[in-house]
Design a protein around this motif. Structure first.
Motif, PDB file in Angstrom:
ATOM      1  N   THR A   1       0.862  -1.182   0.000  1.00 21.10           N
ATOM      2  CA  THR A   1       0.000   0.000   0.000  1.00 21.10           C
ATOM      3  C   THR A   1       0.900   1.234   0.000  1.00 21.10           C
ATOM      4  O   THR A   1       1.880   1.289   0.727  1.00 21.10           O
TER       5      THR A   1
ATOM      6  N   VAL B   1       3.561   5.975   7.764  1.00 24.39           N
ATOM      7  CA  VAL B   1       3.077   5.080   8.823  1.00 24.39           C
ATOM      8  C   VAL B   1       1.757   4.455   8.392  1.00 24.39           C
ATOM      9  O   VAL B   1       0.889   5.129   7.832  1.00 24.39           O
ATOM     10  N   GLY B   2       1.635   3.153   8.624  1.00 29.23           N
ATOM     11  CA  GLY B   2       0.413   2.424   8.295  1.00 29.23           C
ATOM     12  C   GLY B   2       0.467   1.702   6.965  1.00 29.23           C
ATOM     13  O   GLY B   2      -0.358   0.829   6.720  1.00 29.23           O
ATOM     14  N   GLU B   3       1.419   2.066   6.105  1.00 28.74           N
ATOM     15  CA  GLU B   3       1.531   1.338   4.842  1.00 28.74           C
ATOM     16  C   GLU B   3       2.015  -0.082   5.145  1.00 28.74           C
ATOM     17  O   GLU B   3       2.761  -0.302   6.101  1.00 28.74           O
ATOM     18  N   SER B   4       1.561  -1.021   4.319  1.00 27.33           N
ATOM     19  CA  SER B   4       1.890  -2.422   4.580  1.00 27.33           C
ATOM     20  C   SER B   4       2.160  -3.153   3.274  1.00 27.33           C
ATOM     21  O   SER B   4       1.855  -2.658   2.187  1.00 27.33           O
TER      22      SER B   4
ATOM     23  N   GLU C   1       4.443  -3.884   8.270  1.00 31.35           N
ATOM     24  CA  GLU C   1       3.754  -2.597   8.357  1.00 31.35           C
ATOM     25  C   GLU C   1       4.714  -1.547   8.894  1.00 31.35           C
ATOM     26  O   GLU C   1       5.424  -1.790   9.877  1.00 31.35           O
TER      27      GLU C   1
ATOM     28  N   THR D   1       5.599   1.420  11.078  1.00 25.52           N
ATOM     29  CA  THR D   1       5.043   1.915  12.332  1.00 25.52           C
ATOM     30  C   THR D   1       5.557   3.303  12.707  1.00 25.52           C
ATOM     31  O   THR D   1       4.918   4.003  13.490  1.00 25.52           O
TER      32      THR D   1
ATOM     33  N   TYR E   1       9.219  -0.683  11.769  1.00 30.69           N
ATOM     34  CA  TYR E   1       8.254  -1.599  11.165  1.00 30.69           C
ATOM     35  C   TYR E   1       7.923  -2.714  12.136  1.00 30.69           C
ATOM     36  O   TYR E   1       8.595  -2.928  13.147  1.00 30.69           O
TER      37      TYR E   1
END
Length: 145
Positions: A38, A44-47, A61, A63, A73
């Motif tokens: 993503t 932050v929050g992309e995975s 992910e 972090t 991460y």
């Protein structure tokens, strides 16, 4: 590494993982592919899902992202041989300006799958240190090449 901290950070965060983690180290398999990412891999929050040679996989992910100082991460949903020992991993890449370049530190905490597997983690951690040395050598070649 003999490069500026901004260059080190912005060169490391998006580096293709198969380029630096595409090698066997004892039982630790190479990353062969990254899927389902993503975003651009910078927030932050992309995975994403990391696929290993031999059929294993992990969910990664972001972090923490604090350019050009660090990014962190978490690895979860571990499948394959490592899933027997490892429940999750938290890690961070830290970039510190030094005379003539940047010191890059890769830190991680390996969380056991269970209390029964926890005693085996120090041995696995020693293997991981060797793996990490090779990753950092490959990263150095890419960043300074």
């Amino acid at each position: 590494m003999p490069i500026a901290v901004e260059e080190a950070f912005h060169g490391t965060l998006p580096v293709p993982l198969p380029d630096i983690c595409g090698h066997w180290y004892g039982p630790i398999p190479p990353i062969k592919e990254v899927r389902d990412q993503t975003g651009d891999w910078g927030a932050v929050g992309e995975s994403r899902t990391l696929l290993m040679v031999g059929g294993g996989s992990v969910h990664e992910e972001l972090t923490t992202v604090e350019p050009p100082r660090l990014f962190g991460y978490r690895l979860t949903d571990i499948k394959g041989p490592m899933s027997v020992l490892v429940g999750s991993v938290t890690g961070a890449w830290i970039f510190v300006p030094m005379d003539g370049g940047t010191q890059i530190t890769w830190r991680w905490t390996i969380h056991p799958k269970s209390a029964l597997t926890a005693p085996a983690l120090p041995a696995f951690g020693m293997l991981w240190k060797g793996y990490a040395r090779r990753v950092l050598q490959k990263l150095s070649t890419i960043l300074t090449g």
